[in-house]
Design a protein around this motif. Structure first.
Motif, short mmCIF file in Angstrom:
data_model
loop_
_atom_site.label_atom_id
_atom_site.label_comp_id
_atom_site.label_asym_id
_atom_site.label_seq_id
_atom_site.Cartn_x
_atom_site.Cartn_y
_atom_site.Cartn_z
N VAL A 85 0.96 -50.31 76.62
CA VAL A 85 1.40 -50.77 75.30
C VAL A 85 2.19 -52.06 75.53
O VAL A 85 3.24 -52.04 76.17
N PRO A 86 1.70 -53.21 75.04
CA PRO A 86 2.43 -54.46 75.29
C PRO A 86 3.72 -54.52 74.49
O PRO A 86 3.78 -54.04 73.35
N VAL A 87 4.76 -55.04 75.10
CA VAL A 87 6.04 -55.16 74.40
C VAL A 87 6.42 -56.62 74.24
O VAL A 87 5.98 -57.48 75.02
N VAL A 88 7.20 -56.89 73.23
CA VAL A 88 7.62 -58.25 72.93
C VAL A 88 8.53 -58.76 74.05
O VAL A 88 9.48 -58.09 74.45
N LYS A 89 8.19 -59.93 74.56
CA LYS A 89 9.05 -60.54 75.58
C LYS A 89 10.33 -61.00 74.87
O LYS A 89 10.27 -61.70 73.88
N GLY A 90 11.47 -60.58 75.41
CA GLY A 90 12.70 -60.92 74.71
C GLY A 90 13.84 -61.17 75.65
O GLY A 90 13.84 -62.12 76.42
N SER A 91 14.79 -60.29 75.62
CA SER A 91 16.05 -60.50 76.34
C SER A 91 15.93 -60.17 77.82
O SER A 91 16.72 -59.43 78.36
N LYS A 92 14.88 -60.70 78.45
CA LYS A 92 14.65 -60.46 79.87
C LYS A 92 14.73 -58.97 80.16
O LYS A 92 14.04 -58.19 79.53
N ASN A 93 15.57 -58.55 81.11
CA ASN A 93 15.60 -57.13 81.47
C ASN A 93 16.73 -56.38 80.79
O ASN A 93 17.00 -55.24 81.12
N HIS A 94 17.39 -57.02 79.84
CA HIS A 94 18.59 -56.40 79.30
C HIS A 94 18.42 -55.88 77.87
O HIS A 94 19.38 -55.77 77.13
N THR A 95 17.19 -55.55 77.53
CA THR A 95 16.94 -54.95 76.23
C THR A 95 17.05 -53.43 76.36
O THR A 95 16.47 -52.84 77.26
N LYS A 96 17.82 -52.81 75.47
CA LYS A 96 17.90 -51.35 75.50
C LYS A 96 16.54 -50.76 75.10
O LYS A 96 15.84 -51.33 74.26
N THR A 97 16.24 -49.62 75.66
CA THR A 97 14.97 -48.96 75.37
C THR A 97 14.75 -48.80 73.86
O THR A 97 13.66 -49.02 73.36
N LYS A 98 15.81 -48.44 73.15
CA LYS A 98 15.66 -48.20 71.70
C LYS A 98 15.38 -49.48 70.92
O LYS A 98 14.96 -49.42 69.76
#
Length: 203
Positions: A59-72
Motif C-alpha cells: 500500500v503506497p503511502v504519502v511521502k511526508g515528514s521523512k521517518n518521523h510521521t506517527k503511524t496514526k
C-alpha cells in the motif's frame, strides 16, 4: 499459565504468525499507533502466493515528514491505482482456491472505497479478519508512545517482512504449492481463501 498481554503494530492483511501470537496474548492486547512509522514492514504490505511464488502487495503511502510521521498520521497515496492492482492480484492468485468466492464480497469494498489514512484502512480490514477467523477482540490503541510497556510483551518489531518466520508452521493446502512447495507465514488471506471457516481451527 496465563500469558501477559502484548503491544502489537496494526498491519495490512497480517501474516498467519501474527494471528497465532494474537491468540496467545488476547484479550489483553493494545495496538501502537503513536510509534514513528517504520518502512518496509507489514504495516503497509502483505505477502501472497502467486503462480510465480511469493508476491508482495504494498500500500503506497504519502511521502511526508521523512521517518518521523506517527503511524496514526500516515496517509495513503493514490498516485497510481494500487487498489485495482491489489484486487486483480488477489483474484489472479486465489480465484482457483476453494473459498475465494465465499469471501469475495467481504473484501471487494476495500479495493473500491478510498481511505485517507492507512490506520483507518488497516483497522477496518482487521475487524473483518477478526470476524472471519472467529476472533473476539476489543481493539484498543496506545495514546502515547512508550519505549516499553510494563507487563506487556513488545511485539512491535517481532514480525519481519524480509526474514523467515521463527517458528515451524503446519502446512495447509495452497493453490500453487505443486510449483513451489508450501510457503509459510503468508497473509492471513492465503489461509482464509484456501481453508475457509477451518482457518479458525487452524489458528
Amino acid at each position: 499459565m496465563i500469558a501477559n498481554g502484548a503491544v502489537l503494530p496494526m498491519f495490512y492483511l497480517p501474516p498467519v504468525e501474527y494471528f497465532t501470537r494474537l491468540n496467545t496474548f488476547k484479550p489483553d492486547v493494545v495496538f501502537d499507533v503513536e510509534e514513528h512509522f517504520p518502512k518496509q514492514t507489514y504495516r503497509n504490505r502483505a505477502n501472497i502466493y502467486s503462480p510465480d511464488g511469493l508476491l508482495s502487495l504494498v500500500v503506497p503511502v504519502v511521502k511526508g515528514s521523512k521517518n518521523h510521521t506517527k503511524t496514526k498520521d500516515v496517509k495513503i497515496s493514490y498516485d497510481f491505482r494500487w487498489q485495482r492492482l491489489h484486487w486483480m492480484s488477489l483474484q489472479a492468485c486465489y480465484r482457483r482456491s476453494a473459498y475465494f468466492e465465499y469471501y469475495e464480497a467481504d473484501f471487494a469494498p476495500f479495493y473500491e472505497k478510498r481511505y485517507d489514512y492507512l490506520l483507518d484502512y488497516n483497522r477496518e480490514l482487521f475487524e473483518l479478519l477478526l470476524r472471519l477467523t472467529k476472533n473476539k477482540l476489543e481493539i484498543s490503541f496506545t495514546d502515547t508512545y512508550e519505549a516499553g510497556y510494563p507487563g506487556l510483551t513488545d511485539l512491535r518489531s517481532a514480525f519481519n517482512a524480509k526474514a523467515e518466520p521463527p517458528k515451524e508452521q503446519k502446512p495447509y493446502f495452497q493453490v500453487f504449492e505443486e510449483r513451489n512447495g508450501f510457503l509459510p507465514n503468508l497473509s492471513i488471506v492465503d489461509l482464509l481463501f484456501n481453508q475457509g471457516p477451518q482457518a479458525a481451527n487452524y489458528l
